[in-house]
Design an enzyme around this catalytic site. Structure first.
Site, short mmCIF file in Angstrom:
data_model
loop_
_atom_site.label_atom_id
_atom_site.label_comp_id
_atom_site.label_asym_id
_atom_site.label_seq_id
_atom_site.Cartn_x
_atom_site.Cartn_y
_atom_site.Cartn_z
N TRP A 260 -8.39 -21.74 11.63
CA TRP A 260 -8.43 -23.07 11.01
C TRP A 260 -7.76 -24.11 11.89
O TRP A 260 -7.90 -25.31 11.69
CB TRP A 260 -7.74 -23.04 9.64
CG TRP A 260 -6.22 -22.88 9.70
CD1 TRP A 260 -5.51 -21.99 10.45
CD2 TRP A 260 -5.25 -23.65 8.98
NE1 TRP A 260 -4.17 -22.14 10.24
CE2 TRP A 260 -3.97 -23.16 9.34
CE3 TRP A 260 -5.34 -24.71 8.09
CZ2 TRP A 260 -2.79 -23.69 8.82
CZ3 TRP A 260 -4.15 -25.23 7.57
CH2 TRP A 260 -2.89 -24.72 7.94
N ASP A 261 -7.00 -23.63 12.89
CA ASP A 261 -6.21 -24.50 13.77
C ASP A 261 -7.03 -25.70 14.27
O ASP A 261 -6.56 -26.84 14.27
CB ASP A 261 -5.74 -23.74 15.02
CG ASP A 261 -4.90 -22.52 14.71
OD1 ASP A 261 -5.14 -21.87 13.68
OD2 ASP A 261 -4.03 -22.19 15.53
N GLU B 227 2.38 -18.22 6.00
CA GLU B 227 2.10 -16.78 6.03
C GLU B 227 3.31 -15.93 5.67
O GLU B 227 3.25 -14.71 5.78
CB GLU B 227 1.56 -16.39 7.41
CG GLU B 227 0.20 -17.02 7.70
CD GLU B 227 -0.41 -16.57 9.00
OE1 GLU B 227 0.28 -15.91 9.81
OE2 GLU B 227 -1.59 -16.90 9.23
N LYS C 17 7.18 -19.71 6.86
CA LYS C 17 6.86 -19.65 8.28
C LYS C 17 6.49 -21.05 8.78
O LYS C 17 6.84 -21.45 9.88
CB LYS C 17 5.68 -18.70 8.48
CG LYS C 17 5.26 -18.46 9.90
CD LYS C 17 4.10 -17.47 9.96
CE LYS C 17 3.71 -17.15 11.40
NZ LYS C 17 2.46 -16.38 11.46
N GLN C 18 5.76 -21.79 7.92
CA GLN C 18 5.24 -23.08 8.36
C GLN C 18 5.01 -23.98 7.15
O GLN C 18 4.94 -23.49 6.02
CB GLN C 18 3.94 -22.89 9.12
CG GLN C 18 2.82 -22.30 8.29
CD GLN C 18 1.82 -21.51 9.13
OE1 GLN C 18 2.01 -20.32 9.36
NE2 GLN C 18 0.79 -22.18 9.59
C1 BGC Z 1 -0.19 -19.24 12.03
C2 BGC Z 1 -1.59 -19.59 11.56
C3 BGC Z 1 -2.45 -19.91 12.76
C4 BGC Z 1 -2.43 -18.78 13.77
C5 BGC Z 1 -3.18 -19.10 15.04
C6 BGC Z 1 -0.27 -18.11 13.03
O1 BGC Z 1 1.00 -17.83 13.52
O2 BGC Z 1 0.62 -18.85 10.96
O3 BGC Z 1 -1.54 -20.70 10.68
O4 BGC Z 1 -3.76 -20.15 12.35
O5 BGC Z 1 -1.10 -18.52 14.12
O6 BGC Z 1 -2.60 -20.19 15.70
#
Ligand code: BGC
Length: 740
Positions: free
Chosen positions: A360-361, A486, A597-598
């Site tokens: 999704w980035d 996550e 995490k984010q």
């Molecule tokens: C993040 C995801 C991201 C992925 C790829 C993961 O560490 O939590 O949101 O899509 O990395 O960049």
């Protein structure tokens, strides 16, 4: 709760730059001396690319390299994912981008002996953002050598290299130019790195089969096919040398060396140019350009002039940030120049980590930058999503769902995530894709892509949402999903997901409404193609209106999901070396705690600003910010934006700098594996939409900036409906030229 206190994130804050080794220049990244101990890191920073071909910034001389290599977007090998315990619907086919035969080697010999970089008296590398040329200038005892390379913006399958050798005394100058199958020669049989899931697994068998190889004089032609995925690759390499001299070629399809040798006088310069063409489909020409290196550079410079006209951001009063943001923009431009119906991998084409997968980035973090600076590239990402819609439908069906479910990570359109809790369960990717379509249309005013492809995406994702959720006491709930954060998984009513689903559902209703009048024929065609029941849009509208969004009246905040606030707080005395937490704790331990995490709810409050009043937005930021580790680099840019919007000037700038210097200063400790593209897109968002205050809703664009006290001016450009506007923000006010 620790409102107002800022937990020190695992992504460290940037240190003052070492300006002797890395001088600050506005239009170049410069490195003096050999990057001993940080070779892989430098290779990433000095990567060249054009969205189709990516070449890591290794040294042509060949010594002192860590992971040199060339990648082609989407060019991958497949492998069976083996689970000791399998369950229905698990992803079955791994996909990994592979190192294609690499032509970067151009080693110089003097009187038969190879030069060694470590014996050089001066080494300087310069990545010029205006010409797109990577230049390595080296002073050896008795000669000067300069290598230059470009990956063409004019011709997507072309890279060109040049080496100039100037001797101080009469000598025999030789250049050994190579074509090397690094995937099979250098990476074969190496075990996967067990402790870091982000790194690519390595293959135990060969990836490339030779399908023909001819090397004669300065010309090499080679054909390959990948063993399992069956992808074809053709290559052609040509050399020209001044003063004219002969070439001798030796080797096989795995390793070809073309040698040229000549005797030269003191002060004379030998110039060898190498052109490399990659062909992966029928439309690729393997005819060498007539142009010489200098002409290619002129073309590259013109293309970059155009790029900077659209995309430049100027920061006055902070030279280091100016250089950093230009480097970031340059990398974004490189990653997106020729997408040809593909998306941008999480690391672009700068490393094999995350296996060259699209997440999704790109739709969420990079597409907005493109929509406002290079809409044609944004359209390519949408075309890619539309092209994998048939597989997304199959995936939804496998998950017992209607509509389409986009894979969490993929190249060829099939789900490649083997860890469904933080993979397939991130249903919110559907809304990210839908949001990308809406962002493109808002920025460009171009509805044709919406009618052609976007509407179908919106309908199929809306169908997924309405089928995935359910009604309870009149409210619509979505359970058993993972949100962007996550560090919580398989939760009920993730606020971000529910709100994004609502947006997605309403957008689908709206587009069908508008199509009936705007493009009635296409509307009828779409309805019959999708066998759309006339009652469906009403069901979407109803679900959106009834969408449940958690709220906690005691704290006055949006709970991340139904359980989040009942979880045990994380122990914030956890030692620094236990971050990122995912490397040190079983997922079960992380999942049962209040630790992010984010950005998750904070991300929702940025993307769906209208759903949050200013008070709620601020309260959410204050609650979640201290408990967000930033273990994902996708977080800091979003935290910067929302910090700016809620008036937290300190964190807004701090997070901006973390994002802007993330790779340049290796703040997350893994730049060696490839650069962080979503963060790069986030830097643009943080500069333009956060500090720069740009906001574009269906009611039109506005600017409400938060210029840091340390900066005297910020200038950025946004193209809206084909008109490029320059926004200037100073402490005296804002100007927009031409006005919106
Ligand atoms: C993040 C995801 C991201 C992925 C790829 C993961 O560490 O939590 O949101 O899509 O990395 O960049």
């Amino acid at each position: 709760m620790r409102a107002g206190q800022y937990h020190r994130q695992v992504i460290r804050s940037p240190a003052p730059p070492d300006t002797d080794r890395y001088p600050i220049e506005p239009w170049a990244l410069v490195e003096r001396g050999l990057p001993v101990g940080r070779e892989a890191n430098s290779e990433t920073l000095f990567s060249l690319g054009n969205g189709r071909i990516g070449i890591r910034g290794s040294f042509e001389q060949g010594d002192g390299n860590h992971t040199p290599g060339t990648l082609i977007n989407g060019f991958h090998e497949t492998w069976p994912i083996v689970y000791p315990e399998v369950a229905y619907g698990y992803a079955t086919t791994g996909q990994t981008i592979v190192w294609v035969p690499d032509a970067t080697g151009m080693a110089v010999t003097i009187d038969g002996a190879p030069l060694e970089l470590r014996s050089a008296s001066e080494v300087e590398r310069r990545l010029d953002f205006r010409t797109g040329v990577l230049t390595t200038s080296v002073r050896f005892d008795g000669c000067d050598v300069q290598w230059r390379r470009i990956v063409s913006r004019e011709q997507s399958n072309l890279a060109a290299f040049e080496v100039r050798v100037r001797v101080d005394h009469k000598a025999t100058v030789g250049v050994e130019s190579t074509l090397r199958n690094r995937q099979d020669l250098d990476h074969l049989g190496l075990a996967a790195e067990p402790s870091d899931p982000r790194r690519a697994p390595k293959f135990s068998g060969r990836v490339f089969e030779s399908k023909g190889h001819r090397a004669e004089g300065g010309k090499v032609v080679a054909d390959y096919q990948t063993v399992r995925s069956g992808l074809r690759l053709s290559m052609a390499v040509d050399h020209r040398v001044e003063p004219p001299a002969g070439f001798e070629a030796r080797g096989d399809a795995d390793n070809t060396t073309v040698v040229t040798t000549q005797d030269v006088q003191a002060g004379e310069t030998v110039i060898l140019t190498k052109f490399v063409l990659y062909g992966t489909d029928a439309g690729d020409s393997l005819e060498f350009p007539e142009a010489d290196f200098e002409t290619l550079v002129a073309g590259q410079t013109a293309a970059l002039d155009e790029f900077w006209d659209q995309a430049d951001i100027e920061i006055e009063g902070d030279d280091a940030s100016q250089q950093a943001i230009r480097w970031v923009l340059f990398q974004l431009g490189q990653a997106s120049a020729h997408l040809r119906g593909l998306s941008i991998p999480a690391k672009a084409l700068t490393g094999q980590a995350y296996e060259g997968h699209y997440f999704w980035d790109t739709d969420m973090f990079v597409l907005p930058f493109l929509a406002y600076t290079n809409p044609e590239a944004a359209a390519e990402i949408i075309r890619y999503r539309a092209s994998i819609l048939p597989l997304a439908r199959q995936r939804a069906e496998m998950l017992s769902q209607k509509g389409a479910l986009f894979p969490w990570r993929t190249i060829n359109g099939e789900e490649a995530s083997a860890y469904y809790e933080a993979g397939t369960a991130q249903y919110h990717i559907d809304a990210a894709v839908a949001n990308g379509v809406l962002t493109y249309v808002r920025a460009t005013g171009d509805e044709s892509l919406m009618w052609e492809l976007g509407a179908e995406i919106l309908v199929e994702t809306a169908r997924l949402w309405v089928d995935l959720g359910f009604y309870r006491e009149g409210e619509f709930h979505i359970h058993g999903v993972t949100g962007p954060d996550e560090y919580s998984a398989l939760v009920d009513d993730n606020a971000y997901t529910n709100l994004m689903a609502k947006m997605n559902l309403l957008a689908a209703v709206d587009v069908l409404d508008r199509m009936q009048d705007a493009v009635p024929d296409r509307y009828v065609e779409l309805l019959s193609g999708l066998t759309l029941d006339p009652s469906e849009p009403e069901a979407w509208r109803k679900a959106a209106a009834a969408m449940y969004v958690p709220y906690d009246p005691d704290l006055g905040i949006t709970p991340q999901d139904n359980h989040f606030l009942h979880r045990q707080p994380w122990d914030w005395d956890t030692p620094e070396d236990r971050y990122p937490l995912l490397f040190h704790y079983h997922p079960l331990v992380i999942y049962r705690h209040q630790v992010l995490k984010q950005a998750d709810t904070v991300l929702a409050s940025y993307v769906l600003d209208h759903e949050f009043g200013p008070e709620l937005k601020k309260a959410n930021f204050d609650y979640y910010d201290p408990i967000t580790t930033g273990d994902s680099s996708l977080s800091c840019a979003i935290q910067s934006i929302v910090a700016a919007q809620v008036g937290r000037a300190g964190p807004a700038l701090e997070y901006f700098k973390q994002a802007a210097f993330l790779d340049l200063q290796d703040l997350a400790g893994n730049t060696a594996d490839g650069l962080h593209m979503a963060t790069a897109g986030g830097v643009w968002l943080a500069a333009v939409e956060g500090l720069g205050g740009f906001k574009h809703t269906d009611r039109g664009p506005t600017v409400d900036p938060r210029l840091p006290a340390e900066w005297s001016a910020l200038r950025y450009r946004v193209t809206i409906g084909g008109i490029r506007h320059q926004v200037q923000v100073t402490h005296d006010g804002v100007s927009v030229e031409p006005p919106f």
